[in-house]
Design an enzyme around this catalytic site. Structure first.
Site, PDB file in Angstrom:
ATOM      1  N   ASP A 159       0.865  -1.186   0.000  1.00 18.08           N
ATOM      2  CA  ASP A 159       0.000   0.000   0.000  1.00 18.08           C
ATOM      3  C   ASP A 159       0.903   1.238   0.000  1.00 18.08           C
ATOM      4  OD1 ASP A 159      -3.227  -0.242   1.411  1.00 18.08           O
ATOM      5  OD2 ASP A 159      -2.425   1.574   0.461  1.00 18.08           O
ATOM      6  N   ASP A 209      -2.917   4.801  -2.336  1.00 15.39           N
ATOM      7  CA  ASP A 209      -3.932   5.408  -1.474  1.00 15.39           C
ATOM      8  C   ASP A 209      -4.331   6.790  -1.999  1.00 15.39           C
ATOM      9  OD1 ASP A 209      -5.221   5.063   1.184  1.00 15.39           O
ATOM     10  OD2 ASP A 209      -4.129   6.881   1.684  1.00 15.39           O
ATOM     11  N   GLU A 226      -6.465   4.309  -5.773  1.00 13.10           N
ATOM     12  CA  GLU A 226      -7.757   4.492  -5.118  1.00 13.10           C
ATOM     13  C   GLU A 226      -8.279   5.859  -5.560  1.00 13.10           C
ATOM     14  OE1 GLU A 226      -7.815   5.674  -1.099  1.00 13.10           O
ATOM     15  OE2 GLU A 226      -9.657   4.620  -0.639  1.00 13.10           O
ATOM     16  N   HIS A 285     -10.922  -2.850   3.257  1.00 15.45           N
ATOM     17  CA  HIS A 285     -10.832  -2.548   4.690  1.00 15.45           C
ATOM     18  C   HIS A 285     -11.633  -1.310   5.079  1.00 15.45           C
ATOM     19  CE1 HIS A 285      -8.074  -0.045   2.580  1.00 15.45           C
ATOM     20  NE2 HIS A 285      -7.993   0.718   3.644  1.00 15.45           N
ATOM     21  N   ASP A 286     -12.177  -0.608   4.050  1.00 12.73           N
ATOM     22  CA  ASP A 286     -12.999   0.588   4.317  1.00 12.73           C
ATOM     23  C   ASP A 286     -14.480   0.307   4.107  1.00 12.73           C
ATOM     24  OD1 ASP A 286     -10.686   2.845   2.608  1.00 12.73           O
ATOM     25  OD2 ASP A 286     -10.712   2.120   4.677  1.00 12.73           O
TER      26      ASP A 286
HETATM   27  O1  TEU Z   1      -9.261   5.819   1.916  1.00 14.67           O
HETATM   28  C1  TEU Z   1      -9.617   7.047   1.280  1.00 14.67           C
HETATM   29  C2  TEU Z   1     -10.873   7.518   1.919  1.00 14.67           C
HETATM   30  O2  TEU Z   1     -11.217   7.103   2.979  1.00 14.67           O
HETATM   31  C3  TEU Z   1     -11.762   8.488   1.257  1.00 14.67           C
HETATM   32  O3  TEU Z   1     -11.304   8.882  -0.022  1.00 14.67           O
HETATM   33  C4  TEU Z   1     -13.101   7.774   1.090  1.00 14.67           C
HETATM   34  O4  TEU Z   1     -13.005   6.937  -0.038  1.00 14.67           O
HETATM   35  C5  TEU Z   1     -14.153   8.830   0.922  1.00 14.67           C
HETATM   36  O5  TEU Z   1     -14.114   9.604   2.075  1.00 14.67           O
HETATM   37  C6  TEU Z   1     -15.519   8.176   0.747  1.00 14.67           C
HETATM   38  O6  TEU Z   1     -15.785   7.306   1.834  1.00 14.67           O
HETATM   39  C7  TEU Z   1      -7.876   5.633   2.093  1.00 14.67           C
HETATM   40  C8  TEU Z   1      -7.691   4.362   2.903  1.00 14.67           C
HETATM   41  O7  TEU Z   1      -8.274   3.262   2.188  1.00 14.67           O
HETATM   42  C9  TEU Z   1      -8.366   4.561   4.238  1.00 14.67           C
HETATM   43  O8  TEU Z   1      -8.324   3.366   5.026  1.00 14.67           O
HETATM   44  C10 TEU Z   1      -7.634   5.670   4.967  1.00 14.67           C
HETATM   45  O9  TEU Z   1      -8.328   5.950   6.184  1.00 14.67           O
HETATM   46  C11 TEU Z   1      -7.592   6.947   4.128  1.00 14.67           C
HETATM   47  O10 TEU Z   1      -7.278   6.741   2.752  1.00 14.67           O
HETATM   48  C12 TEU Z   1      -6.483   7.854   4.650  1.00 14.67           C
HETATM   49  O11 TEU Z   1      -5.240   7.288   4.313  1.00 14.67           O
END
Ligand code: TEU
Ligand code: CA
Length: 573
Positions: free
Chosen positions: A99, A205, A261, A337-338
């Site tokens: 990542d 990310d 992402e 994971h989100d």
């Molecule tokens: O996620 C990005 C993120 O959380 C936001 O762009 C999200 O997609 C948007 O608010 C809609 O929900 C990445 C990681 O996957 C996440 O786990 C981290 O918390 C975040 O970045 C910060 O690094």
């Protein structure tokens, strides 16, 4: 026609190190746990693993706040453990992707400690500092942007009396990509350090947030609203192409793959500019059209299951459409994971439907084009934990911030808090972060049987009916079907991985019926998203064709055109 590259045919298994397997009894997953289970992972039928941040970090945002890109978070292991993991993964003919989190670092990173130490420190400009605004003598942040975890994106620093930018937690200061010195340090420390150790690529990310552009210093937009979610201001900024082009030159030296992402990008033309091969930006991206379904204007301001199947299908059509007549590539995922668990969100986690839902989603995903991503636990049909779990079990900053914000705004109004909890129970990131259910042993086999330390997060209650060990010998399990379906996907790669997707019944709110075509070959998939039996007719486009059932997600004879609850089928023309 897009050329074939290894990452196009890849099936990627995403591992969340904290929750995968704990081998030393401290209640926290570790790299040795991944090493021990590489053969299990390979047995699923995947050929690549993606490991979420295992770098040194104070863990404010579970490792997405990195304090040393060139070191491993000690409870997970050491750099040597990583080198062993890379070697053992390659020995099994699999690839390994890490990542890349470089929109921001941790506030504990040496770079930030220097930058914040004084206004004339050589690294001051490695982060984004701005003076305060004063309105009627009251100190205000430079603009009114809301961050991803709520609250302002600006944190006041009393030592040098300026604000610094953080799109996420205050402990995640944004790196200043406008500064070429910072970019070169990022390429060297966060990328080349691991590329030299043999990693095959990165999941990048927040890949579209590095260029904030003039929006950052623009006058307060929409002065009427005190605060506004600024995702559309800080995504896809003016220098994104330049930055990713420069980053790509580093990656090309190692022939490394990238999957970015890419949230908040509804314009497909802009997405294609990121993933078209000739643009040399990224190999592919995750778009959030599908997994953002049912989220409110502020993610959790919603009620469970408030989406329609037609919206879900239209989102899939947008991501599948990227490769129609282009040299671009796309991805398929329903979990990470989100995200909360896909069986709960998109089918039903009722005990009588969980297995059918998981198997139908496996069939649907394996019949879609692009690189396929499976998140740990998805292969065995893990689901969200119950509404009965206490808020203290939610460990994610995103969840606790939201719940606290509702409590503050409504002065602890019980109805508002109950609604917030119901929405979190449906959408919170925590559901993906519970310890993996290995067996019916103590802590679902996540910790060594001898350990006396509780896991960092409460394990699920349903390991008796949902655990990897039992499913490895159960031909009716979700795991068994994933293995069968991944074999079918491999055997029909042209059609299923590279074929053109066409939705054949867009407005049907019960069934997902789509065709895949490749140079005269055709497959048709029919998926029942309801808990009822549904009689179906083939749409006119294929009604005349001689269709032969290739596989159903329900075992046994599947005669006729009546789908069982949550049954999916693939036919070959
Ligand atoms: O996620 C990005 C993120 O959380 C936001 O762009 C999200 O997609 C948007 O608010 C809609 O929900 C990445 C990681 O996957 C996440 O786990 C981290 O918390 C975040 O970045 C910060 O690094
Ligand atoms: Ca451990």
């Amino acid at each position: 026609v897009a050329e074939r590259k290894w990452w196009k045919d890849a099936v990627v298994y995403q591992i969340y190190p904290a929750s995968f397997k704990d081998t030393n009894g401290d209640g926290i997953g570790d790299l040795n746990g991944i090493l021990e289970e590489l053969d299990y992972i390979k047995s699923i039928g995947v050929n690549t693993i993606w490991i979420c941040p295992m770098y040194d970090s104070p863990q404010v945002d579970m490792g997405y706040d990195i304090s040393d890109y060139e070191n491993v978070y000690p409870p997970y292991g050491t750099v040597q453990d990583m080198e062993r993991l890379i070697a053992e993964t390659h020995k099994r003919g699999m690839r390994i992707v890490l990542d890349l989190v470089v929109n921001h670092s941790s506030d504990q990173h040496a770079w930030f400690k220097e930058s914040r130490s004084s206004k004339d420190n050589p690294k001051r400009d490695w982060y984004i500092w701005r003076p305060a605004r004063y309105v009627n003598g009251e100190r205000k942040p430079p603009n009114n942007w809301l961050g991803n975890f709520g609250g302002s994106v600006w944190q006041w620093d009393p030592q040098t009396e300026e604000y610094y930018l953080h799109l996420f937690c205050p402990e995640q200061p944004d790196l200043n990509w406008e500064n070429p010195e910072t970019r070169q340090a990022i390429y060297k420390s966060a990328m080349e350090f691991w590329l030299e150790r043999g990693v095959d690529g990165f999941r990048v990310d927040t890949v579209n947030m590095y260029s904030k552009g003039e929006m950052l210093d623009a006058p307060i937009t929409d002065p009427g609203s005190e605060w506004q979610f600024a995702g559309y201001q800080y995504c896809n900024g003016p220098r994104m192409r330049e930055f990713l082009g420069e980053m790509n030159q580093v990656l090309e030296k190692y022939d490394a793959m990238t999957v970015g992402e890419c949230p908040h990008t509804p314009d497909m033309k802009r997405v294609i500019e990121y993933v078209s091969a000739k643009e040399k930006q990224l190999n592919m991206v995750f778009q959030f059209d599908v997994v953002d379904i049912g989220q409110g204007p502020y993610k959790f301001q919603t009620t469970p299951k408030n989406w329609k199947l037609s919206e879900f299908k239209a989102a899939i059509d947008r991501t599948q459409g990227l490769i129609r007549g282009t040299d671009a590539w796309t991805t398929i995922f329903l979990e990470n994971h989100d995200q909360s668990r896909s069986i709960t969100r998109f089918t039903s986690d009722a005990p009588e439907h969980r297995v059918a839902g998981g198997r139908m989603l496996a069939l649907m995903m394996c019949a879609l084009s692009g690189t396929l991503f499976i998140y740990q636990g998805q292969e065995i049909g893990m689901t969200n934990f119950g509404i009965d779990w206490d808020m203290s079990e939610y460990k994610d900053v995103d969840s606790s911030n939201y719940y606290k914000m509702v409590a503050t705004r409504t002065n602890n109004d019980p109805t508002a808090l109950a609604a917030a909890k119901a929405s979190l129970q449906h959408l919170a990131r925590d559901h993906a972060r519970v310890p993996f259910s290995w067996s019916t042993g103590p802590n679902n086999g996540f910790t060594p049987a001898s350990s006396t330390t509780a896991p960092w997060m409460r394990p699920l209650d349903d390991a008796a009916v949902c655990n990897a060990k039992q499913q490895q010998s159960d031909p009716t399990s979700v795991l068994a079907f994933w293995k069968r379906m991944l074999t079918v996907r491999r055997e029909h790669k042209d059609l299923l991985v590279h074929g053109q997707f066409d939705d054949l019944d867009k407005d049907n709110q019960e069934l997902f019926v789509f065709a895949k075509t490749w140079q005269g070959k055709k497959a048709v998939a029919v998926c029942n998203f309801t808990d009822k039996e549904v009689q179906f007719e083939f749409p006119k486009e294929v009604a005349g064709e001689k269709l032969k059932l290739l596989i159903s997600s329900v075992d046994g004879e599947r005669e006729g055109q009546k789908l069982a609850p949550f049954e999916g089928r693939v036919y070959l023309a």
